[in-house]
Design an enzyme around this catalytic site. Sequence first.
Site, mmCIF file in Angstrom:
data_model
loop_
_atom_site.group_PDB
_atom_site.id
_atom_site.type_symbol
_atom_site.label_atom_id
_atom_site.label_comp_id
_atom_site.label_asym_id
_atom_site.label_seq_id
_atom_site.Cartn_x
_atom_site.Cartn_y
_atom_site.Cartn_z
ATOM 1 N N GLY A 280 0.859 -1.186 0.000
ATOM 2 C CA GLY A 280 0.000 0.000 0.000
ATOM 3 C C GLY A 280 0.890 1.228 0.000
ATOM 4 N N CYS A 348 -7.937 22.541 17.273
ATOM 5 C CA CYS A 348 -7.871 22.936 18.679
ATOM 6 C C CYS A 348 -7.272 21.865 19.571
ATOM 7 C CB CYS A 348 -9.253 23.339 19.150
ATOM 8 S SG CYS A 348 -9.752 24.825 18.312
HETATM 9 N N1 LLP Z 1 -2.119 -5.997 3.943
HETATM 10 C C1 LLP Z 1 -2.647 -5.987 5.170
HETATM 11 C C2 LLP Z 1 -3.384 -7.157 5.636
HETATM 12 C C3 LLP Z 1 -2.506 -4.872 5.992
HETATM 13 O O1 LLP Z 1 -3.022 -4.876 7.202
HETATM 14 C C4 LLP Z 1 -1.813 -3.731 5.506
HETATM 15 C C5 LLP Z 1 -1.677 -2.545 6.323
HETATM 16 C C6 LLP Z 1 -1.289 -3.787 4.211
HETATM 17 C C7 LLP Z 1 -1.448 -4.938 3.456
HETATM 18 C C8 LLP Z 1 -0.558 -2.642 3.576
HETATM 19 O O2 LLP Z 1 0.583 -2.310 4.273
HETATM 20 P P1 LLP Z 1 1.598 -1.212 3.678
HETATM 21 O O3 LLP Z 1 2.244 -1.800 2.470
HETATM 22 O O4 LLP Z 1 0.807 -0.007 3.369
HETATM 23 O O5 LLP Z 1 2.548 -0.974 4.801
HETATM 24 N N2 LLP Z 1 -2.193 3.804 9.382
HETATM 25 C C9 LLP Z 1 -0.854 3.244 9.494
HETATM 26 C C10 LLP Z 1 -0.685 2.027 8.631
HETATM 27 C C11 LLP Z 1 -1.603 0.914 8.971
HETATM 28 C C12 LLP Z 1 -1.357 -0.269 8.087
HETATM 29 C C13 LLP Z 1 -2.331 -1.337 8.339
HETATM 30 N N3 LLP Z 1 -2.226 -2.444 7.467
HETATM 31 C C14 LLP Z 1 0.176 4.305 9.148
HETATM 32 O O6 LLP Z 1 -0.204 5.424 8.804
HETATM 33 O O7 LLP Z 1 1.369 4.051 9.232
#
Ligand code: LLP
Length: 420
Positions: A280, A348
């Site tokens: 992602g 805020c």
């Molecule tokens: N697959 C699963 C099952 C996941 O839970 C996630 C991310 C991804 C793929 C994608 O991961 P990436 O390649 O984006 O690291 N809000 C947090 C990130 C939460 C990620 C949750 N799961 C942040 O802003 O760092």
Amino acid sequence: MTLEYINNELSVNGNGLTGIAREYGTPLFVYDENMIRSQCRKYHRVLEEAGLDYSISYASKAFTSVQMVKLLAEEKMKLDVVSQGELYTALKAGFNARDIHFHGNNKTAQEVEYALASGIGLIVVDALDEVALIDSIATGKIDVLLRINPGVDVDTHEFIQTGQEDSKFGLSIHNGSALEAVDAIKESRHLNFRGIHYHLGSQLSTESPFLNALEAVYSWLSDSSLDIEVLNMGGGYGVKYVEDDRRFPIESGFRSITGKLKRLAEKYGYPLPHVMIEPGRSIIAEAGTTVYEVGVIKEIPGITKYVSIDGGMSDHLRTPLYDAQYEVIPVNRTEGGDTEANVVGKLCESGDIIGKHLAVPADLKRGDLLAVKTTGAYHYSMASNYNQMAKPAVVFVDDQETRPVIRRQTLGQLIENDVL
Ligand code: LLP
């Protein structure tokens, strides 16, 4: 991103950010469309070179929108969704449901019904209870993966670690619960067991946890005499936010992951599975920049200077939530030298911070534009209406044009669901 100064003005693919910000307003998310596409192609290249049967599913949660999903289809990506809303967005974009898989540690019955009715390709079972839930709703056969927990510790922020033993996600391969779920899937009427999934955590900078997970998984498969057709290794490949960060090395990292996979399959006598990954952040983060307009600048003698911008934690939650660090640079560069300041939002809360002790132009003034780099992932998607702030607009920029992707929320939309 192809973010560079041309005549002291920051530009994306040669398009000056001042003009774009004036046209679409601020705060504004500006994405380098070429970079999103080139990240998709980089993953394709490395997996193709490994000679594997593979698919790459973009994790919608990092940033999704109808135009984003259309771009992903053009780049031959598949899609990972975790909610009815993400699935709805993908379907509205005309994405083939067969190329989508559904995740989540607590899928509701309504979501399962919706996913099945849409003809979704795969559901990733996350709990024993879900086997019965899906089986009771499905009328035909549905392919499933089981989300296992390989019990691998990773070096990242606690909130984004997921593959350790103590986790709400998946089922452990060490305490028998994963195997119990595989048996339940095989005994069910409608679920067709295709393989396994794991996701170790996010913003990981090296391949070592992925190699450790493969070791743990293959030894477990072999001990359990379990065959799989699909191995989904999740996402989590890290990006570079600030100078000290180490970006996950996609090319060399995947060469060693796929090499390890081949060796383990051979060692344990397994055919090579269909490999899935779910990046992602690494597809979208570095392609995105937020542009803000500076408002109040406050000097507290002997203490510090506060520079307030026209957004904040409603569109930039990662610093308040994870203490994430960002690079903040002026859109128009001047010769006046730098001074130290805290760049803060307009919401805020004192925790509404973009960055502390940052170097900003000493002659910065109201009306100037600041750019926050690497905000393409988990910014717009985690934006909220706190303080009744409208969500910003999003534009994509390639060499030819700047095109709107998401319009700025209007005041009317803020009370759209209110009973008047
Ligand atoms: N697959 C699963 C099952 C996941 O839970 C996630 C991310 C991804 C793929 C994608 O991961 P990436 O390649 O984006 O690291 N809000 C947090 C990130 C939460 C990620 C949750 N799961 C942040 O802003 O760092």
